[in-house]
Design an enzyme around this catalytic site. Structure first.
Site, PDB file in Angstrom:
ATOM      1  N   SER A   1       0.823  -1.208   0.000  1.00 30.65           N
ATOM      2  CA  SER A   1       0.000   0.000   0.000  1.00 30.65           C
ATOM      3  C   SER A   1       0.856   1.257   0.000  1.00 30.65           C
ATOM      4  CB  SER A   1      -0.945  -0.009   1.193  1.00 30.65           C
ATOM      5  OG  SER A   1      -0.233  -0.266   2.368  1.00 30.65           O
TER       6      SER A   1
ATOM      7  N   ASN B   1      -3.098   6.319  -1.377  1.00 31.82           N
ATOM      8  CA  ASN B   1      -2.874   6.578   0.048  1.00 31.82           C
ATOM      9  C   ASN B   1      -2.286   7.951   0.329  1.00 31.82           C
ATOM     10  OD1 ASN B   1      -4.022   4.363   1.338  1.00 31.82           O
ATOM     11  ND2 ASN B   1      -2.362   3.064   0.590  1.00 31.82           N
TER      12      ASN B   1
ATOM     13  N   GLU C   1      -4.302   0.152  -8.677  1.00 32.03           N
ATOM     14  CA  GLU C   1      -3.273   1.148  -8.963  1.00 32.03           C
ATOM     15  C   GLU C   1      -2.042   0.365  -9.433  1.00 32.03           C
ATOM     16  OE1 GLU C   1      -2.334   5.120  -6.286  1.00 32.03           O
ATOM     17  OE2 GLU C   1      -2.390   3.206  -5.290  1.00 32.03           O
TER      18      GLU C   1
ATOM     19  N   HIS D   1      -1.619  -2.532  -6.768  1.00 33.21           N
ATOM     20  CA  HIS D   1      -2.255  -2.179  -5.491  1.00 33.21           C
ATOM     21  C   HIS D   1      -3.777  -2.279  -5.608  1.00 33.21           C
ATOM     22  CE1 HIS D   1      -3.032   1.132  -2.265  1.00 33.21           C
ATOM     23  NE2 HIS D   1      -3.102  -0.074  -1.734  1.00 33.21           N
TER      24      HIS D   1
HETATM   25  N1  3HC Z   1     -16.849  -9.813  -0.774  1.00 30.23           N
HETATM   26  C1  3HC Z   1     -17.767  -9.759  -1.754  1.00 30.23           C
HETATM   27  N2  3HC Z   1     -18.733  -8.813  -1.817  1.00 30.23           N
HETATM   28  C2  3HC Z   1     -18.775  -7.917  -0.825  1.00 30.23           C
HETATM   29  C3  3HC Z   1     -17.849  -7.897   0.234  1.00 30.23           C
HETATM   30  C4  3HC Z   1     -16.855  -8.904   0.235  1.00 30.23           C
HETATM   31  N3  3HC Z   1     -15.932  -8.959   1.203  1.00 30.23           N
HETATM   32  N4  3HC Z   1     -18.153  -6.849   1.059  1.00 30.23           N
HETATM   33  C5  3HC Z   1     -19.228  -6.246   0.525  1.00 30.23           C
HETATM   34  N5  3HC Z   1     -19.608  -6.880  -0.612  1.00 30.23           N
HETATM   35  C6  3HC Z   1     -20.674  -6.505  -1.550  1.00 30.23           C
HETATM   36  C7  3HC Z   1     -22.050  -6.845  -1.043  1.00 30.23           C
HETATM   37  O1  3HC Z   1     -22.426  -8.158  -1.411  1.00 30.23           O
HETATM   38  C8  3HC Z   1     -22.905  -5.816  -1.768  1.00 30.23           C
HETATM   39  O2  3HC Z   1     -23.110  -6.216  -3.112  1.00 30.23           O
HETATM   40  P1  3HC Z   1     -24.378  -5.688  -3.967  1.00 30.23           P
HETATM   41  O3  3HC Z   1     -24.596  -4.250  -3.656  1.00 30.23           O
HETATM   42  O4  3HC Z   1     -23.974  -5.921  -5.379  1.00 30.23           O
HETATM   43  O5  3HC Z   1     -25.504  -6.533  -3.537  1.00 30.23           O
HETATM   44  C9  3HC Z   1     -21.999  -4.592  -1.824  1.00 30.23           C
HETATM   45  O6  3HC Z   1     -20.654  -5.082  -1.680  1.00 30.23           O
HETATM   46  C10 3HC Z   1     -22.297  -3.627  -0.710  1.00 30.23           C
HETATM   47  O7  3HC Z   1     -22.150  -4.325   0.538  1.00 30.23           O
HETATM   48  P2  3HC Z   1     -23.096  -4.157   1.809  1.00 30.23           P
HETATM   49  O8  3HC Z   1     -24.487  -3.814   1.348  1.00 30.23           O
HETATM   50  O9  3HC Z   1     -22.905  -5.345   2.682  1.00 30.23           O
HETATM   51  O10 3HC Z   1     -22.465  -2.966   2.612  1.00 30.23           O
HETATM   52  P3  3HC Z   1     -22.202  -1.501   2.181  1.00 30.23           P
HETATM   53  O11 3HC Z   1     -23.203  -0.991   1.229  1.00 30.23           O
HETATM   54  O12 3HC Z   1     -21.991  -0.817   3.480  1.00 30.23           O
HETATM   55  O13 3HC Z   1     -20.806  -1.590   1.407  1.00 30.23           O
HETATM   56  C11 3HC Z   1     -18.481  -1.474   1.280  1.00 30.23           C
HETATM   57  C12 3HC Z   1     -19.660  -2.098   1.989  1.00 30.23           C
HETATM   58  C13 3HC Z   1     -18.438  -1.982  -0.165  1.00 30.23           C
HETATM   59  C14 3HC Z   1     -17.239  -1.936   2.017  1.00 30.23           C
HETATM   60  C15 3HC Z   1     -18.653   0.095   1.274  1.00 30.23           C
HETATM   61  O14 3HC Z   1     -18.903   0.538   2.567  1.00 30.23           O
HETATM   62  C16 3HC Z   1     -17.458   0.823   0.741  1.00 30.23           C
HETATM   63  O15 3HC Z   1     -17.269   0.940  -0.474  1.00 30.23           O
HETATM   64  N6  3HC Z   1     -16.603   1.361   1.661  1.00 30.23           N
HETATM   65  C17 3HC Z   1     -15.392   2.064   1.303  1.00 30.23           C
HETATM   66  C18 3HC Z   1     -14.333   1.059   1.001  1.00 30.23           C
HETATM   67  C19 3HC Z   1     -13.040   1.715   0.637  1.00 30.23           C
HETATM   68  O16 3HC Z   1     -12.875   2.922   0.622  1.00 30.23           O
HETATM   69  N7  3HC Z   1     -12.034   0.884   0.332  1.00 30.23           N
HETATM   70  C20 3HC Z   1     -10.716   1.344   0.046  1.00 30.23           C
HETATM   71  C21 3HC Z   1      -9.927   1.288   1.303  1.00 30.23           C
HETATM   72  S1  3HC Z   1      -8.306   1.913   1.054  1.00 30.23           S
HETATM   73  C22 3HC Z   1      -7.453   0.598   0.494  1.00 30.23           C
HETATM   74  O17 3HC Z   1      -7.922  -0.500   0.366  1.00 30.23           O
HETATM   75  C23 3HC Z   1      -6.017   0.876   0.199  1.00 30.23           C
HETATM   76  C24 3HC Z   1      -5.125   0.307   1.260  1.00 30.23           C
HETATM   77  O18 3HC Z   1      -3.808   0.445   0.807  1.00 30.23           O
HETATM   78  C25 3HC Z   1      -5.249   0.948   2.603  1.00 30.23           C
END
Ligand code: 3HC
Length: 281
Positions: A118, A189, A151, A139
């Site tokens: 990351s 990030n 990325e 990434h």
């Molecule tokens: N596997 C498969 N599908 C998943 C899942 C998983 N682990 N988690 C969630 N989903 C799917 C659900 O099935 C649902 O699918 P659908 O809408 O097609 O039916 C969809 O994602 C939405 O899930 P939920 O309804 O359960 O929950 P939310 O609407 O709250 O969404 C979330 C959850 C997708 C995590 C959303 O909150 C989100 O996008 N959050 C932000 C995530 C983010 O910013 N990620 C980047 C982090 S930074 C990073 O990774 C970089 C690193 O270097 C730090």
């Protein structure tokens, strides 16, 4: 032609990458240090795919086939048979460097080594191997099966051919890629973590409660999660480590990690994974 992918590390990111690669039709060798970690990873993949079965977006048979295309292994030597390697182990330079040295010895000479780091320098990781031209950053974002972006980070020596092959692979895995040059925090990030850190400062200075800070960004800016909730989701230790990479990498006080973030990490309040972070779980 790439048909077999090796993934090193079966934690949150590694099992997500293995799942997405297998679902795209690739044979996957998923490596980790213990059978217990690999069993947990396969159970997580099964649960994640089950969501799609329940929503009629995937058949039971396809689900089984996706899982069957993933071969768990505690032997890095099995990477001798893969065409492309993606590393997704813990964010520690020494651990990653050591693994890449081993992977470099094991993999066929033409195989590309990619890191899902990351924020650690791709140029630095590449220099530990004999193939810096065939080394690249890939990434993925968490949760990997859901987030569209990869990325792709070019180290100082990454060749154009390596970049083109990696971008093509990301696309076959159903992801949209962006091209980024190696720099602290890359783009994701470098932009995300200062926002999370600033939210921690707002809390630290008593400007608002965690929920109100998050509501501002959720309802005011249409972010799916507020910055503190997202920090808990990512892991506060990971957020702090990335802030330190930015702080050291740019020698600029604007990246100073918030003392509250440091304190929470010292307390073992790492977010969702430890049951407590900015929120209690
Ligand atoms: N596997 C498969 N599908 C998943 C899942 C998983 N682990 N988690 C969630 N989903 C799917 C659900 O099935 C649902 O699918 P659908 O809408 O097609 O039916 C969809 O994602 C939405 O899930 P939920 O309804 O359960 O929950 P939310 O609407 O709250 O969404 C979330 C959850 C997708 C995590 C959303 O909150 C989100 O996008 N959050 C932000 C995530 C983010 O910013 N990620 C980047 C982090 S930074 C990073 O990774 C970089 C690193 O270097 C730090």
């Amino acid at each position: 032609m790439i048909s077999k992918i090796g993934v090193i590390g079966s934690g949150t990111m590694g099992n997500g990458i293995a799942q997405v690669a297998s679902r795209a039709g690739f044979e996957v060798t998923l490596c980790d240090v213990s059978d217990a970690f690999l069993d947990k990873a396969l159970a997580t993949i099964g649960k994640s795919l089950q969501r799609d079965v329940e929503k009629d977006r995937l058949g039971e048979r396809e689900k089984r086939e996706i899982i069957e295309r993933i071969t768990p292994s505690v032997n890095l030597g099995d990477l001798a048979r893969v065409d492309f390697i993606i590393e997704a182990v813990t964010e520690e330079l020494l651990i990653k460097t050591e693994l890449f040295k081993q992977a470099d010895r094991i993999a066929e000479p033409g195989v590309i080594l990619a890191s899902n780091t990351s924020s650690i320098s791709i140029t630095k990781l590449a220099s530990a191997t004999s193939r810096p031209d065939r080394f690249i950053g890939m990434h993925f974002m968490n949760p990997v099966p859901v987030m569209k972006l990869v990325e792709i980070i070019r180290g100082a020596a990454t060749s154009d051919e390596t970049f083109a092959i990696t971008r093509d692979l990301a696309s076959k895995m159903g992801k949209t890629s962006v091209e980024v040059n190696d720099a602290p925090g890359f783009v994701s990030n470098r932009v995300l973590m200062p926002m999370i850190n600033e939210a921690a400062f707002a809390l630290y200075e008593g400007v608002a409660s965690p929920k109100d800070i998050d509501d501002v960004m959720k309802m005011g800016m249409n972010h799916p999660m507020g910055p503190l909730e997202l920090a808990d989701f990512i892991g506060l230790d990971v957020c702090l480590a990335i802030m330190n990479v930015l702080y050291d990498g740019f020698d600029d006080s604007k990246y100073r990690p918030c003392p509250l973030l440091k304190k929470y990490v010292d307390a073992g309040w790492l977010g969702r994974k430890s049951g407590r972070g900015f929120y209690q779980y």
